[in-house]
Design a protein around this motif. Structure first.
Motif, short mmCIF file in Angstrom:
data_model
loop_
_atom_site.label_atom_id
_atom_site.label_comp_id
_atom_site.label_asym_id
_atom_site.label_seq_id
_atom_site.Cartn_x
_atom_site.Cartn_y
_atom_site.Cartn_z
N GLY A 35 90.51 -51.87 -43.48
CA GLY A 35 89.69 -52.50 -42.47
C GLY A 35 89.93 -51.98 -41.07
O GLY A 35 90.63 -50.99 -40.85
N VAL A 197 82.73 -59.90 -44.88
CA VAL A 197 82.77 -58.54 -44.35
C VAL A 197 84.16 -57.97 -44.67
O VAL A 197 85.14 -58.33 -44.02
N ASP A 199 85.74 -55.21 -44.09
CA ASP A 199 86.47 -54.50 -43.04
C ASP A 199 87.15 -55.45 -42.06
O ASP A 199 88.06 -55.05 -41.33
N TYR A 224 79.63 -52.16 -39.56
CA TYR A 224 80.36 -52.69 -40.70
C TYR A 224 79.44 -53.59 -41.51
O TYR A 224 78.69 -54.39 -40.95
N ARG A 225 79.50 -53.43 -42.82
CA ARG A 225 78.55 -54.10 -43.70
C ARG A 225 79.25 -55.03 -44.68
O ARG A 225 80.38 -54.80 -45.08
#
Length: 388
Positions: A35, A197, A199, A224-225
């Motif tokens: 992350g 999420v 990350d 970020y997805r």
């Protein structure tokens, strides 16, 4: 040539797996991501620590087991020993697991406590899940918007080639600054969703009538997805999350632009009340809104899903009294998946989608609904509430 005992092979294999996992951790799709936040890094290293402890336990236990099987096999004349209770052995195999558990519990507790500490945040964002979209509201900033799947229906149906971020792209991403502690307040309008999420190492359920808390502090700018991680209905797979992390200066610029954009949208919505569009114009706008917001339940052909979602084609709502049609679009229908769209669409968009539903799918009522009709309906409803 003397054969190498199986226990030695097992030991070498465990060491090889451990080393390769450590060196390829970030590249492996099977491992957790480190992350882009301090917490996500702590979670990753906690995960690896527990993994190594498990590998060490497996090495000792299985090494001893296979060594005993090899060394004391019957073909070599080994005779089973006969012995009973041993206080010393029982103390050892009780104390050692306790020490191992303590060694695992201390870092795990520290990480869990840090994950729940939402104090001293610089920014608070309320996240509301609904079928099937996210709503973001920035506290004390007068900024809020919905975030919907941007992947086209043609891609989903296989008519067009799938994009690089198929089902992981949205029309309005959540924009956050780096190097600021961001507190999330999470809830839901209908069923349980989960905002996840990887990350950020943030995964929290959004529960109707309840508010969960989480936080993040992003270290690196980027996109970020994530996804909804709780099965929430038919279009569960169509609830992606996209976060744009910007430098603090870029974020402040975006925030000012977003406020100006929302203010302009309000002015345009107010101006639209005095504009009367033709049937063709309303049908064009309405078809776009219907495809984006309604077709996931009622289907692109308006036939719905029997037993789950009612049809628009030939329905009593779409061909009956206009006020009843406006009411169900504006206020939704309690106890069903039909949401209230009063705060999701402008009055002109509501008028357009109602006009489209009343004239598409062979309904052909010829009715034309204008933004002023929607405004008059909502004003009357508010007046009735005030009288009560």
């Amino acid at each position: 040539m003397k054969r190498i005992p199986l226990s030695v092979w097992l030991t070498l294999e465990v060491f090889a797996v451990t080393w390769s996992t450590n060196s390829l951790a970030q590249e492996s799709a099977l491992n957790m991501t480190q992350g882009v936040t301090q917490i996500s890094s702590e979670v990753y290293h906690l995960h690896m620590l527990i993994f190594y402890i498990c590998c060490a336990i497996a090495l000792v236990v299985f090494g001893a087991m296979f060594y005993s099987i090899y060394k004391h096999r019957k073909s070599k004349g080994a005779v089973a020993a006969h012995f009973h209770e041993s206080t010393k052995v029982e103390i050892i195999w009780t104390v050692i697991p306790i020490i191992i558990l303590i060694a695992m519990a201390i870092p795990a507790t520290k990480t869990l406590v840090a994950m729940e500490d939402t104090s001293q945040s610089d920014l608070t964002v309320k996240i509301t899940g609904s079928q099937w979209k996210w709503h973001y509201s920035y506290f004390e900033q007068d900024v809020e918007f919905f975030s919907l799947l941007a992947t086209t229906q043609n891609q989903i149906d296989g008519i067009e080639a799938k994009g690089a971020h198929y089902l992981l792209e949205v029309d309005n991403p959540l924009v956050l600054p780096i190097n600021r502690k961001i507190r999330f307040l999470l809830t839901s309008d209908d069923v349980i969703h989960s905002w996840w999420v990887p990350d950020f190492a943030v995964k929290k359920d959004t529960i109707p009538g309840f508010i969960n808390e989480a936080w993040t502090k992003i270290d690196q700018p980027g996109v970020y997805r994530g996804q909804c991680a709780e099965l929430c209905g038919r279009a569960h797979g169509f609830m992606p999350i996209v976060v744009h992390a910007m430098t603090e200066a870029d974020y402040d610029t975006w925030l000012a632009d977003k406020k100006a954009q929302l203010a302009l949208a309000k002015q345009q919505a107010a101006a639209a009340l005095s504009n009367e569009l033709s049937l063709e114009e309303l049908m064009q706008i309405g078809e776009k809104i219907y495809t984006e917001r309604c077709s996931v339940c009622h289907q692109a052909n308006g036939e719905g899903i029997p037993g789950a979602f009612p049809a628009i084609k030939g329905s009593a709502i779409a061909t009956g009294a206009i006020d009843q049609h406006i009411d169900i679009i504006v206020n939704g229908q309690a106890g069903t998946a039909m949401q209230a769209f009063a705060n999701q669409l402008t009055e002109q968009e509501i008028a357009a989608v109602i006009t489209y539903q009343r004239n598409a799918f062979e309904n052909n009522t010829g009715d034309v609904v204008q933004a002023s009709d929607i405004n008059a309906f909502t004003m009357q409803a508010q007046g009735n509430k005030e009288e009560l």
